[in-house]
Design an enzyme around this catalytic site. Structure first.
Site, PDB file in Angstrom:
ATOM      1  N   GLU A   1     -38.710 -36.691  89.760  1.00 15.96           N
ATOM      2  CA  GLU A   1     -38.384 -37.606  91.011  1.00 15.96           C
ATOM      3  C   GLU A   1     -38.316 -36.828  92.238  1.00 15.96           C
ATOM      4  OE1 GLU A   1     -36.700 -41.328  91.201  1.00 15.96           O
ATOM      5  OE2 GLU A   1     -37.501 -42.067  89.409  1.00 15.96           O
TER       6      GLU A   1
HETATM    7  C1  LIG Z   1     -39.801 -34.753  81.758  1.00 15.19           C
HETATM    8  C2  LIG Z   1     -40.753 -35.163  83.078  1.00 15.19           C
HETATM    9  C3  LIG Z   1     -40.913 -36.301  83.257  1.00 15.19           C
HETATM   10  C4  LIG Z   1     -41.798 -36.710  84.594  1.00 15.19           C
HETATM   11  N1  LIG Z   1     -42.142 -37.894  84.713  1.00 15.19           N
HETATM   12  C5  LIG Z   1     -43.319 -38.321  85.771  1.00 15.19           C
HETATM   13  C6  LIG Z   1     -43.741 -39.439  85.662  1.00 15.19           C
HETATM   14  O1  LIG Z   1     -43.374 -40.311  84.863  1.00 15.19           O
HETATM   15  N2  LIG Z   1     -44.648 -39.863  86.648  1.00 15.19           N
HETATM   16  C7  LIG Z   1     -44.841 -38.772  87.521  1.00 15.19           C
HETATM   17  O2  LIG Z   1     -46.140 -38.886  88.239  1.00 15.19           O
HETATM   18  N3  LIG Z   1     -44.554 -37.347  87.527  1.00 15.19           N
HETATM   19  C8  LIG Z   1     -43.720 -37.194  86.642  1.00 15.19           C
HETATM   20  N4  LIG Z   1     -43.133 -36.127  86.372  1.00 15.19           N
HETATM   21  C9  LIG Z   1     -43.448 -34.815  87.322  1.00 15.19           C
HETATM   22  C10 LIG Z   1     -42.282 -34.329  88.073  1.00 15.19           C
HETATM   23  O3  LIG Z   1     -41.957 -35.465  89.275  1.00 15.19           O
HETATM   24  C11 LIG Z   1     -43.025 -33.069  88.788  1.00 15.19           C
HETATM   25  O4  LIG Z   1     -42.573 -32.133  87.750  1.00 15.19           O
HETATM   26  C12 LIG Z   1     -42.233 -32.497  89.854  1.00 15.19           C
HETATM   27  O5  LIG Z   1     -42.577 -33.385  90.986  1.00 15.19           O
HETATM   28  C13 LIG Z   1     -42.456 -31.173  90.487  1.00 15.19           C
HETATM   29  O6  LIG Z   1     -43.646 -30.828  90.272  1.00 15.19           O
HETATM   30  P1  LIG Z   1     -44.054 -29.415  89.255  1.00 15.19           P
HETATM   31  O7  LIG Z   1     -43.281 -29.423  88.077  1.00 15.19           O
HETATM   32  O8  LIG Z   1     -45.622 -29.275  89.519  1.00 15.19           O
HETATM   33  O9  LIG Z   1     -43.344 -28.341  90.450  1.00 15.19           O
HETATM   34  P2  LIG Z   1     -44.196 -27.522  91.671  1.00 15.19           P
HETATM   35  O10 LIG Z   1     -44.525 -28.493  92.635  1.00 15.19           O
HETATM   36  O11 LIG Z   1     -44.993 -26.547  91.066  1.00 15.19           O
HETATM   37  O12 LIG Z   1     -42.898 -26.573  92.292  1.00 15.19           O
HETATM   38  C14 LIG Z   1     -42.394 -25.719  91.779  1.00 15.19           C
HETATM   39  C15 LIG Z   1     -41.132 -25.508  92.482  1.00 15.19           C
HETATM   40  O13 LIG Z   1     -41.235 -24.953  93.804  1.00 15.19           O
HETATM   41  C16 LIG Z   1     -40.641 -25.873  94.644  1.00 15.19           C
HETATM   42  N5  LIG Z   1     -41.320 -26.271  95.643  1.00 15.19           N
HETATM   43  C17 LIG Z   1     -42.595 -26.799  95.848  1.00 15.19           C
HETATM   44  N6  LIG Z   1     -43.107 -27.066  97.059  1.00 15.19           N
HETATM   45  C18 LIG Z   1     -42.056 -26.597  97.886  1.00 15.19           C
HETATM   46  C19 LIG Z   1     -41.614 -26.328  99.199  1.00 15.19           C
HETATM   47  N7  LIG Z   1     -42.691 -26.993 100.046  1.00 15.19           N
HETATM   48  N8  LIG Z   1     -40.498 -26.176  99.824  1.00 15.19           N
HETATM   49  C20 LIG Z   1     -39.638 -25.833  98.709  1.00 15.19           C
HETATM   50  N9  LIG Z   1     -39.625 -25.504  97.542  1.00 15.19           N
HETATM   51  C21 LIG Z   1     -40.733 -26.235  96.855  1.00 15.19           C
HETATM   52  C22 LIG Z   1     -40.440 -27.074  93.652  1.00 15.19           C
HETATM   53  O14 LIG Z   1     -39.035 -27.645  94.341  1.00 15.19           O
HETATM   54  C23 LIG Z   1     -40.111 -26.411  92.376  1.00 15.19           C
HETATM   55  O15 LIG Z   1     -38.747 -25.965  92.162  1.00 15.19           O
HETATM   56  C24 LIG Z   1     -42.196 -35.537  85.330  1.00 15.19           C
HETATM   57  C25 LIG Z   1     -41.863 -34.284  84.960  1.00 15.19           C
HETATM   58  C26 LIG Z   1     -40.995 -33.831  83.770  1.00 15.19           C
HETATM   59  C27 LIG Z   1     -40.669 -32.490  83.641  1.00 15.19           C
END
Ligand SMILES: Cc1cc2nc3c(=O)[nH]c(=O)nc-3n(C[C@H](O)[C@H](O)[C@H](O)COP(=O)(O)OP(=O)(O)OC[C@H]3O[C@@H](n4cnc5c(N)ncnc54)[C@H](O)[C@@H]3O)c2cc1C
Length: 746
Positions: free
Chosen positions: A437
């Protein structure tokens, strides 16, 4: 417009129209989504404390209370978390059935559509309570009640969609998942490649206008078992079937998972926490336009819909889980530190351990206070976008801190994995809370202040919107009004910030009935003014570049968050009838909060590119004097509040599941009662300098006392014990395990 003003405004308007970056539609949607509330008061530099006190504290209705005392407690009694996570990798069928039958998936759906129609507070209490038993079960319940088809449908669904889907979602006949994230699009949803193309196709035997979808999503909770997927994708209309726009934009639609081309079923294993989560793909899946949530008019409105609907779920789900983790950490650590002795003393009497317990007690109190305030705001019908971002990030950050403290105090007891370990399942789930989220780093550095500065600032949104008006005359007229209102606000803030800082907060306002907390209110009013001024100087000197200065906006977000959590803490004390006994945790929360605010503002000023501005701000606000932290006596007092049983300890910890079937928590609770109950007896022995046997022989204690001591000792042994396994037991956990025996090596 007066001539003098006109002369000044016109060139600023001209410069700002060209120099400041215009916001994209997606950015504007995100910024404008949702409501602002108490955070806007904090941002104004002059919070109206009466407004805070007038907010009604959330309460459960009789029906909601009965649900918590009935089905929730019954459900917790059915859960074997170790079995779910380590042996079955799923909830048992009877729990899935129970969740459906008791409508756990329909908490936010109104009764008129077959749901439970719970308030935000009741929803939060349920998630918090279940989380104290099992993260896997809590997440399973959380998702259908949070962002997803249910929530989107409630906000934007057509009547026909609501009538069809909501009763089925409420009864669990349909199980939803929400698919936004894909490999290329994590935090930046706009980068998604998942696509829908408007075309004609066959639906129920008839040719209709619809969408052909192709997607590859990952991390989707409940995807492996869902029957309907709320899907976010980019909609295109290359043949102009809907109008002249080809790139329509992000759209949300309902996709039944039994359609041809939909793939679900594969699973991810999230941090050994075995709720259903996995990828889903779709190839050339056809749906009619009526499956767009809200119908055809909402094509391309997906981003606005997500931003609006995200607020409630984000303000409830993970904050409730975070508060549960903090409360459970405080509850178990206080009890364990009372039971476990080293060097002939309970470990909770050592200062080192007390420093962790003090923090746990204060965080349990203040984070739950913030949860209450947030639920009150949501229950007033507000979509609290900035506050929900604060809550999501800070409840999960503090959850991590609390679990680290709890693990450190429990030491070996918490390290050894097994059914009796009540901390490790939570510890493993921390990164889930931090990530989902809206990952915390982006939420902290970009969203809280980024959105807060524009939405919660009294004039900023109007400044920006007026610059974006196409008609030059109208734009200038609106800008003139908002610019001068802004200048007036900043001028008043300079005097407020200066007067309050230089008098040490003495002339800052506090509510009349603040009692012993008046100095804290005054200090908070002081830092609110300093914050408002610093924010205005940041806009003035950095302009649009502020968006890229994440280290600055992250710290500014921290100050706003600390102010929010602290004001909620003050309100809790007021709402709960001003319990004298709770004052230490309130004072701790205040001292640490002020320390963190000062540290963050100091960091902002140390890194302000315009040094002249930093100098003025330091002079006016006196930011930079060494921040204070709670003193050792206060820390020990807070620690004591969760060390011995009392109403205060129960209030700080709040409602948690008390354990069952002699699991780790239940045994701990029984032992804690036995140890504290036998304390007078043990004191007698200590004073007499005798062992229990010697005291019995000398007639200092009687047979029943001896029995009480033996029973207590047996329970202490049980609590201090950790799980171990025979080779046969291990073989069920690790079927490929080679049995290492001394004999085999011979
Ligand atoms: C167990 C689990 C359940 C989930 N359930 C759902 C679901 O039901 N539906 C759904 O759609 N998604 C779901 N997600 C997805 C979740 O919302 C994403 O993992 C999350 O949005 C982050 O995306 P990412 O993991 O690709 O990280 P990335 O976007 O690759 O980010 C990596 C890091 O960079 C940081 N970052 C990225 N951009 C910036 C910026 N501009 N400024 C500063 N920091 C930045 C992030 O904070 C993070 O720390 C789930 C994820 C998990 C692990």
């Amino acid at each position: 417009m007066g001539t003098f003003r006109q002369k000044l405004t016109a060139p600023i308007h001209k410069w700002a129209r060209t120099a400041l970056p215009t916001l994209s539609d997606t950015e504007l949607d995100a910024l404008e989504a949702g409501d602002v509330w108490w955070e806007a008061e904090l941002f104004s530099g002059n919070p109206d404390w009466d407004m805070l006190h007038a907010v009604e504290a959330p309460r459960l209705s009789d029906k909601e209370q009965a649900f918590l005392d009935g089905p929730c407690r019954e459900l917790c009694g059915m859960i074997d978390d170790w079995k779910i996570n380590q042996l079955d990798a799923d909830l048992p069928p009877e729990i899935w059935t129970f969740l459906r039958e008791k409508k756990f998936f329909g908490m936010i759906i109104p009764e008129s559509h077959g749901g439970l129609g719970f308030s935000a507070f009741a929803h939060s209490e349920v998630v918090r309570f279940l989380s104290t038993r099992s993260v896997a079960v809590a997440v399973t319940v959380m998702v259908p009640n949070s962002l997803g088809p249910g929530e989107l449908m409630l906000h934007f669904g057509t009547d026909a969609q609501k009538d069809h889907w909501l009763p089925r979602l409420a009864s669990g006949e349909e199980l939803p998942a929400f698919g936004l994230t894909s490999a290329e699009a994590g935090s930046d949803a706009s980068a998604m490649r998942d696509e829908g193309v408007v075309c004609k196709g066959v639906w129920n035997g008839e040719e209709v206008l619809g969408i052909r979808l192709t997607w590859a999503k990952r991390y989707i909770t409940l995807a492996p078992v869902c029957t309907v997927l709320g899907l976010a994708f980019k909609l295109r209309d290359p043949d102009g079937l809907l109008g002249d726009e080809e790139e329509i934009g992000i759209t949300c639609a309902l996709v039944p998972t039994d359609l041809d081309g939909v793939e679900t079923g594969r699973r991810h294993l999230p941090s050994s926490t075995m709720f259903m989560n996995g990828p889903t793909t779709g190839k050339d899946v056809f749906i009619p336009l009526s499956n767009i949530i809200g119908g055809k008019d909402y094509a391309g409105q997906g981003w606005m819909m997500l931003m609006t609907a995200l607020a409630a779920g984000r303000g409830i789900s993970l904050p409730s889980m975070g508060c549960a983790a903090i409360a459970l950490s405080a509850h178990t650590t206080g009890a364990y530190a009372r039971i476990r002795e080293q060097f002939n003393l309970p470990i909770g009497m050592f200062g080192g351990v007390q420093s962790r317990m003090g923090r746990l007690a204060a965080d349990a109190y203040s984070m739950d206070a913030a949860r209450h305030l947030t639920c009150a705001g949501l229950d007033e019908g507000r979509a609290l976008s900035v506050i929900s971002a604060i809550m999501k990030a800070h409840a999960t950050y503090r959850m991590r801190e609390a679990l680290n403290d709890a693990m450190d105090v429990h030491s070996g007891k918490a390290v050894i994995d097994g059914p009796s370990n009540y901390l490790l399942p939570f510890y493993r789930a921390v990164p889930i809370g931090i990530t989902v989220e809206g990952a915390n780093i982006v939420t902290r550095s970009l969203i809280i202040f980024g959105q807060g500065s524009i939405r919660a600032h009294p004039h900023m949104l109007e400044n920006i919107q007026s610059l974006g008006v196409e008609d030059e005359e109208e734009s200038l007229a609106r800008f003139d009004k908002s610019l001068w209102a802004h200048i007036g606000h900043t001028t008043r803030t300079v005097f407020r910030a200066w007067g309050r800082a230089w008098t040490g907060g003495l002339i800052a306002p506090a509510p009349k009935d603040a009692g012993p907390l008046a100095p804290i209110y005054r200090k908070l009013s002081r830092w609110s003014a300093a914050y408002a001024l610093t924010a205005d100087f940041a806009f003035l000197t950095l302009g649009g570049a502020l968006k890229r200065k994440e280290m600055i906006s992250g710290r500014m977000g921290d100050v706003l968050s600390e102010m929010y959590i602290l004001s909620a803490t003050l309100k809790r004390w007021q709402d709960e009838g001003r319990n004298e006994a709770d004052l230490p945790v309130v004072r701790y929360a205040a001292e640490r909060g002020f320390g963190r605010m000062q540290e963050a503002l100091d960091g902002v000023l140390a890194n302000f590119p315009a040094r002249w501005a930093a100098w003025i701000l330091r002079f006016v606000t006196l930011t930079g004097s060494a921040p204070k932290t709670p003193d050792d006596r206060l820390v020990a007092e807070c620690s004591d509040l969760i060390f011995e049983p009392s109403d205060t300890r129960d209030r700080i910890v709040g409602r948690i599941f008390e354990g069952c079937h002699s699991d780790g928590i239940e045994t701990l609770n029984r032992c804690y009662a036995a140890v504290t109950g036998a304390a007078p007896l043990m004191k007698k022995l200590r004073e007499a300098g005798k062992t229990p046997e010697e005291a019995l022989e000398a007639g200092i204690i009687g047979e029943s006392d001896m029995q009480q001591i033996n029973d207590m000792q047996a329970l202490v042994d049980e609590v201090v014990a950790v799980d171990d396994y025979s080779p046969e037991d291990l073989a069920t956990l690790f079927p490929n395990l080679h049995q290492p025996t001394a004999r085999a090596a011979e």
